[in-house]
Design an enzyme around this catalytic site. Structure first.
Site, PDB file in Angstrom:
ATOM      1  N   ARG A  24      32.907  -0.085  96.357  1.00 13.67           N
ATOM      2  CA  ARG A  24      31.991  -1.209  96.575  1.00 13.67           C
ATOM      3  C   ARG A  24      31.492  -1.245  98.013  1.00 13.67           C
ATOM      4  NH1 ARG A  24      32.612  -5.843  98.945  1.00 13.67           N
ATOM      5  NH2 ARG A  24      34.878  -5.576  99.120  1.00 13.67           N
ATOM      6  N   SER A  27      38.080 -14.932  96.454  1.00 14.47           N
ATOM      7  CA  SER A  27      36.629 -14.772  96.546  1.00 14.47           C
ATOM      8  C   SER A  27      35.911 -16.012  96.021  1.00 14.47           C
ATOM      9  CB  SER A  27      36.190 -13.562  95.727  1.00 14.47           C
ATOM     10  OG  SER A  27      36.414 -13.794  94.343  1.00 14.47           O
ATOM     11  N   HIS A  72      42.756 -25.004 108.591  1.00 14.03           N
ATOM     12  CA  HIS A  72      41.947 -23.848 108.203  1.00 14.03           C
ATOM     13  C   HIS A  72      41.132 -24.240 106.973  1.00 14.03           C
ATOM     14  CE1 HIS A  72      40.834 -19.672 107.765  1.00 14.03           C
ATOM     15  NE2 HIS A  72      41.398 -19.589 106.562  1.00 14.03           N
ATOM     16  N   ARG A  74      52.336 -20.329 102.958  1.00 12.74           N
ATOM     17  CA  ARG A  74      51.306 -21.258 103.417  1.00 12.74           C
ATOM     18  C   ARG A  74      50.972 -22.296 102.348  1.00 12.74           C
ATOM     19  NH1 ARG A  74      45.518 -18.914 105.631  1.00 12.74           N
ATOM     20  NH2 ARG A  74      45.389 -20.208 107.501  1.00 12.74           N
ATOM     21  N   CYS A 125      40.020 -12.709 105.801  1.00 16.26           N
ATOM     22  CA  CYS A 125      38.941 -13.661 105.504  1.00 16.26           C
ATOM     23  C   CYS A 125      38.119 -14.021 106.730  1.00 16.26           C
ATOM     24  CB  CYS A 125      39.521 -14.929 104.887  1.00 16.26           C
ATOM     25  SG  CYS A 125      40.356 -14.663 103.306  1.00 16.26           S
ATOM     26  N   SER A 163      49.106 -11.767  93.721  1.00 16.73           N
ATOM     27  CA  SER A 163      48.067 -10.793  93.376  1.00 16.73           C
ATOM     28  C   SER A 163      48.673  -9.643  92.589  1.00 16.73           C
ATOM     29  CB  SER A 163      47.416 -10.249  94.651  1.00 16.73           C
ATOM     30  OG  SER A 163      46.657  -9.085  94.369  1.00 16.73           O
ATOM     31  N   GLU A 179      40.256 -21.685  99.535  1.00 17.56           N
ATOM     32  CA  GLU A 179      39.844 -20.947 100.742  1.00 17.56           C
ATOM     33  C   GLU A 179      39.196 -19.668 100.244  1.00 17.56           C
ATOM     34  OE1 GLU A 179      39.994 -17.984 102.996  1.00 17.56           O
ATOM     35  OE2 GLU A 179      41.868 -18.500 104.019  1.00 17.56           O
TER      36      GLU A 179
END
Length: 474
Positions: free
Chosen positions: A331, A226, A444, A158, A281, A175, A247
């Site tokens: 969390r 985030s 988006h 993307r 998301c 990641s 994003e």
């Protein structure tokens, strides 16, 4: 274990030292791979290689760049099984879902290849006689791409596909939770014989990522992550006044009107909420239900959430999979516990299960209020907060009363209310009688703290360009 190596300047590079990141299968909690961490010297070499490659790449006819993307897409499809296998193991997805993500990424790459003949400038009327104004679209140069863990192959494409077709080179940081699929993806890049240095893929620490992103050759940084990560990237951008495309978080509200098909809504909610364990998301996080149907829908949701099973998807693909890591589970459970202390009622789930893997059950909370943390902050897991409302204006106000503005959903057959939401809801996307799916020909882009810039479609591709105004006297 498989020997994973960083991909720099067109070849796989052995690490200079022993430093490595352990990659854990989130469904079992077991380490299955170690990946090398790039050094400062590695990322500097990669950025410099990207800058060299970009000069000639940006001068190519755009159609040639599009053809190169198609070669990569073909190579990715040929390796879809290998990439999917790595992706499933590192993410907890089923092999079928991981392979489908890989194939969909190839489709997305071909879509962006089609923009090669559609990158357009403008001719603008001048106030001066015998003068023409031409606005040209040109590449930015080197783009740093920071990839999330939840859709690591789709999001990689993307970002890199529109960047490349627009004439840029890229340096990619996958990641540290899900990097192995990116290294298998690099095999496809190597097979497609793109210019060395055009695409570089490296795992690294946060400190080394800062070194990469603040190099003077980097003109743009694109992140999916985030809000905290977005703020860090904005700090990186200060070094070169680089362009950010972010994003960030989401807290998708869903408004359910009395005329909605409650059975369909319940079925769609549990499917959307448990897809990839809620680590999406645009996943629904707030459900506003008209008071006339609140109790009826809550009952259907309670049954649907309670019956949704979770576990290792490599053994049973129909199960809901795990969270990314133990930190995420701890969390999320702490948020649920605080919601209970604030007065929320647990209708389903809400416990940490025993056994291996980072699983958390689908969790349904009722008696929630707009001021609760569970309503105000992103959960990014399989937890849904339900609240009643009295009229549509109240629902719209609550849906928009938020720091995030990524996606939103309305279930209603009343076109007047639908159009009111289309004109007033404070979000970058609105879905009617369905859940978000990010159509790649759309755009988006989030409002408020959900981001800057955006992905997909014509406007997403143009994010990777800059303009040059030519004032031509004749």
């Amino acid at each position: 274990m498989t020997d994973y190596r960083n991909f720099i300047d067109g070849r796989f590079v052995s690490p200079e030292g022993p430093s490595a990141i352990d990659i854990i299968n989130p469904a079992t909690g077991e380490i299955f791979a170690g990946v090398p961490t790039a050094s400062d010297a590695d990322v500097i070499r990669a950025v410099e290689a990207a800058a060299r490659a970009q000069k000639s790449w940006g001068r190519l006819p755009a159609i040639d760049r599009g053809d190169a993307l198609r070669r990569v897409a073909d190579a990715v499809e040929r390796r879809a099984g290998q990439i999917g296998e790595a992706l499933a193991r590192e993410s907890g997805k089923s092999i079928a879902d991981a392979t489908a993500e890989t194939i969909y990424a190839a489709v997305l790459m071909r879509y962006h290849a089609e923009w090669a003949r559609r990158i357009e400038g403008e001719v603008i009327e001048s106030d001066t006689p015998d003068e023409t104004l031409m606005l040209k679209r040109t590449p930015i140069g080197v783009v740093a791409c920071l990839i999330p863990f939840n859709f690591p192959i789709y999001t990689l494409v993307r970002k890199i596909a529109p960047a490349l077709v627009a004439g840029n080179a890229v340096v990619v940081r996958p990641s540290n939770n899900t990097p192995t699929s990116a290294f298998v993806f690099a095999d496809a890049i190597e097979e497609a014989a793109l210019p060395p240095g055009l695409i570089n893929i490296m795992t690294m620490t946060h400190d080394v990522a800062e070194t990469m992103c603040t190099r003077p050759e980097v003109g743009m940084i694109t992140l999916t992550g985030s809000v905290a990560a977005g703020r860090t990237v904005l700090e990186y951008c200060k070094a070169n006044i680089a362009k950010p495309s972010l994003e960030l978080g989401g807290k998708t509200p869903v408004i359910v009107e009395p005329d909605a098909d409650l059975d369909a809504v319940a079925r769609l909610v549990v499917t959307a909420k448990t897809a990839h364990c809620g680590q999406v998301c645009t996943s629904v996080e707030r459900l506003y239900v008209h008071e006339a149907v609140h109790d009826a829908l809550l009952g259907k949701l309670r049954e649907a959430f309670s019956s949704r099973r979770f576990g290792d998807r490599s053994k049973c693909p129909d199960l809901m999979g795990p969270l990314a890591n133990e930190a995420a589970r701890s969390r999320i459970h702490a948020m649920v516990e605080r919601a209970k202390a604030e007065g929320a009622k647990v209708e389903a789930g809400g416990i940490i299960p025993q056994g291996a893997g980072f699983f958390y059950p689908p969790t349904l909370l009722s008696a929630c209020r707009q001021d609760m943390e569970i309503v105000r902050e992103e959960v990014f897991g399989p937890v849904l907060a339900v609240m009643p409302y009295g009229d549509f204006d109240e629902a719209l106000a609550m849906a928009s009363d938020h720091q995030y503005g990524l996606a939103s959903v309305v279930f209603s057959e009343n076109y007047r209310k639908v159009m009111k939401a289309a004109n007033e809801i404070e979000a970058g996307e609105l879905y009617i009688n369905r859940f978000p799916a990010d159509p790649y020909q759309g755009y988006h882009a989030g409002w408020k703290r959900s981001g800057l810039g955006g992905d997909d479609g014509k406007h997403g591709m143009l994010e990777f360009t800059q303009t040059r105004l030519v004032v031509l006297k004749h």
